[in-house]
Design a protein around this motif. Structure first.
Motif, PDB file in Angstrom:
ATOM      1  N   LEU A   1       4.804  19.589 -91.106  1.00 24.91           N
ATOM      2  CA  LEU A   1       4.977  18.140 -91.221  1.00 24.91           C
ATOM      3  C   LEU A   1       6.449  17.785 -91.397  1.00 24.91           C
ATOM      4  CD1 LEU A   1       3.369  15.519 -91.309  1.00 24.91           C
ATOM      5  CD2 LEU A   1       3.243  15.771 -93.763  1.00 24.91           C
ATOM      6  N   LEU A   2       7.145  18.538 -92.217  1.00 25.74           N
ATOM      7  CA  LEU A   2       8.565  18.292 -92.418  1.00 25.74           C
ATOM      8  C   LEU A   2       9.344  18.500 -91.120  1.00 25.74           C
ATOM      9  CD1 LEU A   2      10.758  17.565 -94.435  1.00 25.74           C
ATOM     10  CD2 LEU A   2      10.931  19.981 -95.016  1.00 25.74           C
ATOM     11  N   HIS A   3       9.014  19.538 -90.397  1.00 25.91           N
ATOM     12  CA  HIS A   3       9.662  19.812 -89.112  1.00 25.91           C
ATOM     13  C   HIS A   3       9.408  18.656 -88.131  1.00 25.91           C
ATOM     14  CE1 HIS A   3      11.392  22.171 -85.889  1.00 25.91           C
ATOM     15  NE2 HIS A   3      10.310  21.940 -85.161  1.00 25.91           N
ATOM     16  N   ALA A   4       8.170  18.165 -88.089  1.00 26.42           N
ATOM     17  CA  ALA A   4       7.834  17.051 -87.198  1.00 26.42           C
ATOM     18  C   ALA A   4       8.602  15.787 -87.595  1.00 26.42           C
ATOM     19  CB  ALA A   4       6.335  16.794 -87.221  1.00 26.42           C
ATOM     20  N   ALA A   5       8.721  15.541 -88.894  1.00 24.42           N
ATOM     21  CA  ALA A   5       9.452  14.355 -89.354  1.00 24.42           C
ATOM     22  C   ALA A   5      10.931  14.452 -89.003  1.00 24.42           C
ATOM     23  CB  ALA A   5       9.275  14.184 -90.857  1.00 24.42           C
ATOM     24  N   LEU A   6      11.506  15.626 -89.163  1.00 24.14           N
ATOM     25  CA  LEU A   6      12.921  15.799 -88.816  1.00 24.14           C
ATOM     26  C   LEU A   6      13.142  15.665 -87.317  1.00 24.14           C
ATOM     27  CD1 LEU A   6      13.866  18.708 -91.222  1.00 24.14           C
ATOM     28  CD2 LEU A   6      14.578  16.313 -91.378  1.00 24.14           C
TER      29      LEU A   6
ATOM     30  N   ASP B   1       1.940  10.279 -92.960  1.00 23.87           N
ATOM     31  CA  ASP B   1       2.683  11.286 -93.716  1.00 23.87           C
ATOM     32  C   ASP B   1       4.121  11.410 -93.216  1.00 23.87           C
ATOM     33  OD1 ASP B   1       0.561  11.780 -95.357  1.00 23.87           O
ATOM     34  OD2 ASP B   1      -0.122  13.554 -94.253  1.00 23.87           O
ATOM     35  N   ILE B   2       4.318  11.315 -91.906  1.00 21.55           N
ATOM     36  CA  ILE B   2       5.685  11.335 -91.364  1.00 21.55           C
ATOM     37  C   ILE B   2       6.446  10.107 -91.838  1.00 21.55           C
ATOM     38  CG2 ILE B   2       7.041  11.125 -89.240  1.00 21.55           C
ATOM     39  CD1 ILE B   2       5.084  13.048 -87.934  1.00 21.55           C
ATOM     40  N   CYS B   3       5.794   8.955 -91.791  1.00 24.04           N
ATOM     41  CA  CYS B   3       6.421   7.726 -92.285  1.00 24.04           C
ATOM     42  C   CYS B   3       6.750   7.849 -93.768  1.00 24.04           C
ATOM     43  CB  CYS B   3       5.495   6.541 -92.038  1.00 24.04           C
ATOM     44  SG  CYS B   3       6.180   4.953 -92.534  1.00 24.04           S
ATOM     45  N   ARG B   4       5.860   8.474 -94.543  1.00 21.27           N
ATOM     46  CA  ARG B   4       6.074   8.648 -95.980  1.00 21.27           C
ATOM     47  C   ARG B   4       7.278   9.546 -96.248  1.00 21.27           C
ATOM     48  NH1 ARG B   4       1.033   9.857 -97.595  1.00 21.27           N
ATOM     49  NH2 ARG B   4       0.647   7.694 -98.102  1.00 21.27           N
ATOM     50  N   ILE B   5       7.472  10.570 -95.439  1.00 22.59           N
ATOM     51  CA  ILE B   5       8.636  11.444 -95.607  1.00 22.59           C
ATOM     52  C   ILE B   5       9.919  10.674 -95.334  1.00 22.59           C
ATOM     53  CG2 ILE B   5       9.860  13.414 -94.606  1.00 22.59           C
ATOM     54  CD1 ILE B   5       7.122  14.736 -94.219  1.00 22.59           C
ATOM     55  N   LEU B   6       9.896   9.818 -94.320  1.00 22.15           N
ATOM     56  CA  LEU B   6      11.103   9.088 -93.918  1.00 22.15           C
ATOM     57  C   LEU B   6      11.368   7.858 -94.777  1.00 22.15           C
ATOM     58  CD1 LEU B   6      10.574   9.339 -90.069  1.00 22.15           C
ATOM     59  CD2 LEU B   6      12.158  10.681 -91.477  1.00 22.15           C
ATOM     60  N   ASP B   7      10.306   7.161 -95.191  1.00 17.27           N
ATOM     61  CA  ASP B   7      10.478   5.932 -95.979  1.00 17.27           C
ATOM     62  C   ASP B   7       9.215   5.682 -96.798  1.00 17.27           C
ATOM     63  OD1 ASP B   7      10.941   3.407 -97.002  1.00 17.27           O
ATOM     64  OD2 ASP B   7      11.626   2.546 -95.115  1.00 17.27           O
ATOM     65  N   LYS B   8       9.252   6.047 -98.071  1.00 23.97           N
ATOM     66  CA  LYS B   8       8.060   5.938 -98.923  1.00 23.97           C
ATOM     67  C   LYS B   8       7.609   4.496 -99.114  1.00 23.97           C
ATOM     68  CE  LYS B   8       8.722  10.183-101.352  1.00 23.97           C
ATOM     69  NZ  LYS B   8       9.075  10.879-102.533  1.00 23.97           N
ATOM     70  N   ARG B   9       8.557   3.590 -99.231  1.00 23.60           N
ATOM     71  CA  ARG B   9       8.203   2.189 -99.446  1.00 23.60           C
ATOM     72  C   ARG B   9       7.466   1.614 -98.231  1.00 23.60           C
ATOM     73  NH1 ARG B   9      13.099  -0.947-100.977  1.00 23.60           N
ATOM     74  NH2 ARG B   9      12.872   0.310-102.828  1.00 23.60           N
TER      75      ARG B   9
END
Length: 102
Positions: free
Chosen positions: A42-47, A82-90
């Motif tokens: 998930l972290l790899h996908a978000a990056l 989850d990708i959105c949460r990694i990039l911007d929690k708000r």
């Protein structure tokens, strides 16, 4: 000319300063201890998503999540959320509030 900083003459004041200093240095300012850490995929996908879309990556992930939600695809909805949460929690918490209301 040498500048020398001497400790306060007041011992109580010095002890209080040390206590305050310890309280500040107990945790890192960016330490999100209560947040769960995402898995590597998930972290790899978000990056990768951030590399493709830059500063608009969180907005695009939210849009993908909304599209999946309204299409009834819960797995994709959770993935993009989850990708959105990694990039911007708000932004992710606003999306959850909006989709839970429906």
């Amino acid at each position: 000319m040498t500048i020398r900083f001497a400790p306060s003459r007041n011992a109580r004041e010095l002890r209080m300063a040390k206590v305050r200093l310890r309280a500040f240095s107990a945790h890192a300012a960016n330490d999100n201890a209560q947040a769960e850490t995402p898995d590597d995929a998930l972290l790899h996908a978000a990056l990768r998503h951030f590399a493709q879309h830059g500063m608009a990556a969180a907005q695009r992930a939210r849009k993908q999540s909304e599209t999946a939600f309204f299409a009834g695809d819960r797995a994709s909805y959770r993935w993009w959320l989850d990708i959105c949460r990694i990039l911007d929690k708000r932004l992710a918490s606003q999306l959850v509030a909006e989709t839970d209301a429906r």
